[in-house]
Design a protein around this motif. Structure first.
Motif, PDB file in Angstrom:
ATOM      1  N   GLY A  39       2.313   6.674 -10.323  1.00 16.02           N
ATOM      2  CA  GLY A  39       3.184   5.877  -9.459  1.00 16.02           C
ATOM      3  C   GLY A  39       4.314   6.699  -8.865  1.00 16.02           C
ATOM      4  N   PHE A  40       4.939   7.545  -9.702  1.00 15.17           N
ATOM      5  CA  PHE A  40       6.128   8.251  -9.235  1.00 15.17           C
ATOM      6  C   PHE A  40       5.797   9.394  -8.277  1.00 15.17           C
ATOM      7  CE2 PHE A  40       9.065   7.041 -13.018  1.00 15.17           C
ATOM      8  CZ  PHE A  40       9.206   5.787 -12.449  1.00 15.17           C
ATOM      9  N   TRP A  41       4.718  10.133  -8.556  1.00  9.87           N
ATOM     10  CA  TRP A  41       4.494  11.353  -7.769  1.00  9.87           C
ATOM     11  C   TRP A  41       3.285  11.303  -6.840  1.00  9.87           C
ATOM     12  CZ3 TRP A  41       5.846  12.485 -13.135  1.00  9.87           C
ATOM     13  CH2 TRP A  41       7.202  12.814 -13.260  1.00  9.87           C
ATOM     14  N   PHE A  42       2.348  10.408  -7.086  1.00  6.66           N
ATOM     15  CA  PHE A  42       1.116  10.460  -6.289  1.00  6.66           C
ATOM     16  C   PHE A  42       0.895   9.233  -5.420  1.00  6.66           C
ATOM     17  CE2 PHE A  42       0.541  13.007 -10.125  1.00  6.66           C
ATOM     18  CZ  PHE A  42       0.358  14.245  -9.542  1.00  6.66           C
ATOM     19  N   THR A  43       1.947   8.490  -5.143  1.00  9.66           N
ATOM     20  CA  THR A  43       1.777   7.400  -4.190  1.00  9.66           C
ATOM     21  C   THR A  43       2.708   7.671  -3.011  1.00  9.66           C
ATOM     22  OG1 THR A  43       3.490   6.135  -5.296  1.00  9.66           O
ATOM     23  CG2 THR A  43       1.201   5.638  -5.906  1.00  9.66           C
ATOM     24  N   PRO A  44       2.338   7.181  -1.822  1.00  7.99           N
ATOM     25  CA  PRO A  44       3.186   7.401  -0.650  1.00  7.99           C
ATOM     26  C   PRO A  44       4.467   6.594  -0.767  1.00  7.99           C
ATOM     27  CG  PRO A  44       1.399   5.895  -0.113  1.00  7.99           C
ATOM     28  CD  PRO A  44       1.154   6.368  -1.507  1.00  7.99           C
ATOM     29  N   GLU A  45       5.448   6.966   0.059  1.00  7.67           N
ATOM     30  CA  GLU A  45       6.675   6.196   0.074  1.00  7.67           C
ATOM     31  C   GLU A  45       6.504   5.008   1.006  1.00  7.67           C
ATOM     32  OE1 GLU A  45       9.931   8.759   0.891  1.00  7.67           O
ATOM     33  OE2 GLU A  45       9.707   9.777  -1.036  1.00  7.67           O
ATOM     34  N   ASP A  46       7.148   3.957   0.671  1.00  6.43           N
ATOM     35  CA  ASP A  46       7.038   2.750   1.483  1.00  6.43           C
ATOM     36  C   ASP A  46       7.732   2.994   2.813  1.00  6.43           C
ATOM     37  OD1 ASP A  46       6.435  -0.326   1.275  1.00  6.43           O
ATOM     38  OD2 ASP A  46       8.386  -0.111   2.247  1.00  6.43           O
ATOM     39  N   PHE A  47       7.137   2.451   3.917  1.00 10.38           N
ATOM     40  CA  PHE A  47       7.711   2.795   5.224  1.00 10.38           C
ATOM     41  C   PHE A  47       9.087   2.162   5.451  1.00 10.38           C
ATOM     42  CE2 PHE A  47       5.660  -1.162   6.130  1.00 10.38           C
ATOM     43  CZ  PHE A  47       6.368  -1.728   7.176  1.00 10.38           C
ATOM     44  N   VAL A  53      11.036   2.322  -3.681  1.00  8.51           N
ATOM     45  CA  VAL A  53       9.986   1.384  -4.038  1.00  8.51           C
ATOM     46  C   VAL A  53       9.392   1.720  -5.403  1.00  8.51           C
ATOM     47  CG1 VAL A  53       8.063   2.641  -3.024  1.00  8.51           C
ATOM     48  CG2 VAL A  53       8.001   0.156  -3.110  1.00  8.51           C
ATOM     49  N   LYS A  54       9.561   2.990  -5.828  1.00  8.97           N
ATOM     50  CA  LYS A  54       8.838   3.409  -7.028  1.00  8.97           C
ATOM     51  C   LYS A  54       9.351   2.778  -8.314  1.00  8.97           C
ATOM     52  CE  LYS A  54       6.816   7.175  -4.802  1.00  8.97           C
ATOM     53  NZ  LYS A  54       6.502   8.578  -4.656  1.00  8.97           N
ATOM     54  N   ILE A  55      10.500   2.176  -8.237  1.00 13.65           N
ATOM     55  CA  ILE A  55      11.010   1.501  -9.429  1.00 13.65           C
ATOM     56  C   ILE A  55      10.135   0.296  -9.767  1.00 13.65           C
ATOM     57  CG2 ILE A  55      12.600  -0.185  -8.438  1.00 13.65           C
ATOM     58  CD1 ILE A  55      14.665   0.916 -10.486  1.00 13.65           C
ATOM     59  N   ILE A  56       9.281  -0.086  -8.826  1.00 14.34           N
ATOM     60  CA  ILE A  56       8.344  -1.185  -9.046  1.00 14.34           C
ATOM     61  C   ILE A  56       7.516  -0.954 -10.324  1.00 14.34           C
ATOM     62  CG2 ILE A  56       6.398  -0.222  -7.731  1.00 14.34           C
ATOM     63  CD1 ILE A  56       5.857  -2.922  -6.602  1.00 14.34           C
ATOM     64  N   GLU A 195      -0.770 -11.892  -0.418  1.00 12.52           N
ATOM     65  CA  GLU A 195       0.620 -11.714  -0.797  1.00 12.52           C
ATOM     66  C   GLU A 195       0.844 -10.404  -1.558  1.00 12.52           C
ATOM     67  OE1 GLU A 195       3.886 -14.347  -3.098  1.00 12.52           O
ATOM     68  OE2 GLU A 195       1.978 -15.345  -2.702  1.00 12.52           O
ATOM     69  N   ASN A 196      -0.248  -9.844  -2.076  1.00 12.92           N
ATOM     70  CA  ASN A 196      -0.117  -8.691  -2.969  1.00 12.92           C
ATOM     71  C   ASN A 196       0.453  -7.447  -2.295  1.00 12.92           C
ATOM     72  OD1 ASN A 196      -0.991  -9.894  -5.207  1.00 12.92           O
ATOM     73  ND2 ASN A 196      -2.997  -8.918  -5.284  1.00 12.92           N
ATOM     74  N   VAL A 197       0.910  -6.532  -3.129  1.00 16.35           N
ATOM     75  CA  VAL A 197       1.303  -5.221  -2.622  1.00 16.35           C
ATOM     76  C   VAL A 197       0.031  -4.479  -2.220  1.00 16.35           C
ATOM     77  CG1 VAL A 197       3.387  -5.047  -3.985  1.00 16.35           C
ATOM     78  CG2 VAL A 197       1.225  -4.258  -4.941  1.00 16.35           C
ATOM     79  N   ALA A 198       0.181  -3.448  -1.390  1.00 13.48           N
ATOM     80  CA  ALA A 198      -0.973  -2.690  -0.915  1.00 13.48           C
ATOM     81  C   ALA A 198      -1.696  -2.021  -2.084  1.00 13.48           C
ATOM     82  CB  ALA A 198      -0.507  -1.638   0.080  1.00 13.48           C
ATOM     83  N   ASP A 199      -2.997  -1.813  -1.903  1.00  8.17           N
ATOM     84  CA  ASP A 199      -3.825  -1.242  -2.967  1.00  8.17           C
ATOM     85  C   ASP A 199      -3.277   0.063  -3.520  1.00  8.17           C
ATOM     86  OD1 ASP A 199      -5.507  -3.277  -2.892  1.00  8.17           O
ATOM     87  OD2 ASP A 199      -7.178  -2.233  -1.934  1.00  8.17           O
ATOM     88  N   VAL A 200      -2.710   0.870  -2.641  1.00 14.28           N
ATOM     89  CA  VAL A 200      -2.261   2.184  -3.074  1.00 14.28           C
ATOM     90  C   VAL A 200      -1.168   2.068  -4.134  1.00 14.28           C
ATOM     91  CG1 VAL A 200      -0.630   2.388  -1.166  1.00 14.28           C
ATOM     92  CG2 VAL A 200      -1.535   4.445  -2.259  1.00 14.28           C
ATOM     93  N   PHE A 201      -0.387   0.982  -4.064  1.00 17.65           N
ATOM     94  CA  PHE A 201       0.600   0.745  -5.121  1.00 17.65           C
ATOM     95  C   PHE A 201       0.015  -0.060  -6.272  1.00 17.65           C
ATOM     96  CE2 PHE A 201       3.306   0.721  -1.198  1.00 17.65           C
ATOM     97  CZ  PHE A 201       3.892   1.948  -1.425  1.00 17.65           C
TER      98      PHE A 201
END
Lengths: 243, 205, 218
Positions: A39-47, A53-56, A195-201
């Motif tokens: 989650g912290f290093w291998f996902t993109p940042e939210d636009f 966003v990574k605190i999610i 409603e969900n967050v995107a798959d990548v997250f």
């Protein structure tokens, strides 16, 4: 087939949980390390939200657990009231502090997240407020356990409090929705795909949630063992006094 | 109106204190429980009164026929003697409090606030409560505490009159009331052997 | 049952019965608020409804531990538990007596204190109605809390900790109705919710209170 109620025997419970604990602990560690680093290093940042966003990956699992721990306590209390299995009363007692800490983590990470996104540490939003109220319920529950000397009386009273508290917690939830419509985004996880967050997250989040669940199970089993041993010590002392 | 206690065990603070207690109390009789302090007399009486559960055994008490008097008298200091008694009479659905006042020589004190009574007078008021309830079975825990010789005599007379009317009394006391009808049950032989813990605590050992 | 109610009312009115303490506390809380937030009339009138509700709630809370504590100490509770009155009836009567000696006087005093806080004229009726509907729930919920903590020495603080979260829904709907009334808005929805909570607690909570009392007496 062996009945589930066999584990209501304290000795059997300790023996079995001793065997299970290393695996649960290991799973918790692996899931948390994998999920959080993914989650912290291998996902993109939210636009819009950037890296905040990574605190999610901490916020959502802890919020999820905060509610589910209470539900687990409710189930354990019901088992105690109906079948009077002492281990279940002690498990409810053991779970409460874990649930309270989860609630604090959810509230604290929420505040840290809210600062950059909403521009404020705290708003009286229905979700935040509900969690705050839930935290108060945890406090009351733990305080009642601590205040009563007789173990069985304490178990009975806290079980009733848990039942009544659950009803009022639910009422409070609807009351605060009525009271203030709020800023909080919709559910991050729900069966409604829209409603969900995107798959990548989504996938690292699931791993983190699994990690929190395993962590909770590990902690509760450990704490229940402690409670059982403490209770056993009191029983031995009582017998000693009788001579 | 018979009280039957069959093979009961009672616990205090999770530790069994008495095991296998059995007795029968029929109308017109009194049963006095004897035993050293801490033997479990109070626990047994509370269990019979329905204030606590037993570990084992059966108690068959007449439904709605029992009245309990514990160490505390349940007297409100700001109410007068009559008000205190009248309250309990109403709770138990009876009216005659005058005979109860007379039986314990409280008539002269009737309008005094209960808080102004001496310990012995308060105790007499507490015992007078039994008379206004109209219940046939009295369960009494140390009824004679703080009573002087004369008041103890009043109590013995009240018991005797109650038994003569077909009532029964179960009490824990060390004082010899001079009651011929009273049987004595020493509960020390029923002391729980080798410190039996209640079922749950046993599971831990 | 009537006997128990009249006894409790009589005890409350006699010396040391604590009648009026809640009322005095309510007065003090309301008087302290302007000292804390400043004397601006517009500010006070906008927070008046909420302050009066929280004051009433705290005054109610203050007197809860008396509900069972005195009867517990002098042994009356044991005797009442073995009397023909069912425990469910006992706790209901206790809650009713608490409401009559605490809740009702608070409702009566609220309009007077509302004047001191510059509550807008159209807000008086909603305030009184919401308090009248809400305070019975406060008494019933409080009786449950008092029954839970009856055996605990110096359980007052614990009692507050247990009862306050349970008061949240009542407070939200009650104060919401009073505030909307003060702003001249429609108050039927919060009042309906408030009435629902009050009816629900009166119908169900005495069973829980009796259950915990039975556990505590054992």
């Amino acid at each position: 087939m062996a009945s589930l109620w066999e584990y209501a025997n304290p000795k059997k419970f300790i023996a079995t949980s001793d065997r299970v604990l290393p695996y649960l602990g290991g799973l918790a560690l692996v899931c948390l390390v994998v999920g959080l680093s993914w989650g912290f290093w291998f996902t993109p940042e939210d636009f819009r939200q950037g890296h905040s966003v990574k605190i999610i990956y901490l916020h959502v699992p802890s919020a999820f657990m905060a509610i589910n721990v209470w539900i687990m306590m409710l189930v354990a209390s019901l088992i105690w009231i109906v079948r009077r299995h002492h281990v279940s009363a002690l498990a409810a007692r053991a779970a409460a502090p874990v649930g309270a800490v989860m609630t604090v983590i959810a509230l604290a990470t929420g505040a840290i997240w809210g600062q950059p996104i909403w521009g404020t540490w705290w708003v009286w939003d229905p979700r935040l407020t509900s969690f705050l109220i839930l935290f108060l319920f945890y406090l009351g529950y733990m305080a009642l356990w601590a205040a009563i000397e007789d173990d069985d009386t304490a178990a009975d009273l806290t079980a009733v409090l848990c039942l009544v508290g659950s009803v009022f917690a639910l009422l409070s939830r609807y009351a605060v929705i009525f009271w203030n419509q709020g800023l909080h985004q919709g559910a991050s996880l729900s069966l409604d795909k829209e409603e969900n967050v995107a798959d990548v997250f989504y996938f690292p989040l699931l791993v983190c949630i699994a990690g929190f669940v395993f962590l909770f199970l590990t902690l509760v089993l450990l704490r229940t063992q402690t409670e059982i041993r403490a209770r056993r010590m009191r029983a031995l002392q009582a017998r000693e006094r009788l001579g | 109106m018979t009280l039957t206690v069959q093979d009961i065990s009672v616990a205090r603070g999770g530790i069994a204190v008495l095991e296998g207690v059995s007795f029968t109390l029929t109308p017109g009789h009194a049963l006095v429980l004897r035993g050293p302090n801490g033997a479990g007399k109070t626990t047994l009486l509370r269990a019979i009164a329905g204030l606590q559960s037993t570990l084992r055994g059966d108690i068959s008490a007449p439904e709605g026929g029992l009245v309990y008097a514990g160490h505390a008298d349940g007297i409100k200091p700001t109410l007068t003697v009559v008000e205190n008694l009248a309250f309990w009479a109403q709770i138990f659905g009876t009216t005659h409090i005058d005979t109860a006042l007379a039986a314990y020589e409280l008539t002269a004190l009737a309008d005094r606030a209960a808080g102004a009574l001496s310990a012995g007078q308060k105790r007499r008021l507490g015992l007078a409560r039994l008379l206004v309830t109209g219940r046939p079975l009295w369960v009494l825990d140390e009824p004679t505490v703080s009573l002087d010789t004369h008041a103890t005599g009043l109590f013995a007379a009240a018991i005797r009159a109650h038994l003569a009317q077909g009532g029964a009394a179960l009490m824990a006391t060390h004082i010899d009331l001079g009651l011929d009808e009273a049987e004595i049950l020493d509960i020390s032989p029923f002391r729980a052997s080798a410190a039996v813990l209640d079922s749950f605590d046993e599971a831990f050992l | 049952m009537i006997a128990l109610l009249t006894r409790d009312l009589r005890l409350a009115l006699r010396a040391g019965g604590g009648f009026g303490l809640g009322l005095a506390f309510f007065l003090i809380v309301v008087v302290m608020v302007p000292f804390a937030v400043g004397p601006r009339a517009d500010l006070l009138s906008s927070i008046a409804a909420g302050v009066l509700w929280i004051g009433a709630l705290l005054a109610c809370l203050l007197s809860l531990d008396r509900i069972f504590a005195l009867d517990w100490e002098d042994g009356s509770l044991d005797l009442l538990a073995t009397s023909p009155i069912p425990l469910e009836g006992l706790v209901s009567i206790k809650a009713l007596a608490h409401w009559l000696t605490t809740g009702l006087p608070l409702v009566a005093a609220a309009p007077v204190l509302a004047v001191m806080l510059n509550l807008p004229p159209q807000g008086f009726m909603p305030l009184i109605i919401s308090l009248l509907l809400g305070t019975p729930a406060l008494s019933v919920i409080g009786t449950f809390g008092a029954a839970l903590t009856v055996g605990i020495k110096r359980g007052g603080l614990l009692l507050s900790l247990l009862v306050l979260p349970l008061y949240v829904p009542t407070l939200i709907f009650g104060a919401e109705a009073a505030r909307r009334g003060a702003d001249g808005l429609d108050i039927t929805t919060p009042l309906a919710f408030l009435a629902g909570i009050t009816c629900g607690t009166i119908a169900l909570l005495p069973f829980a209170s009796a259950a915990v009392l039975r556990i505590n007496l054992r």
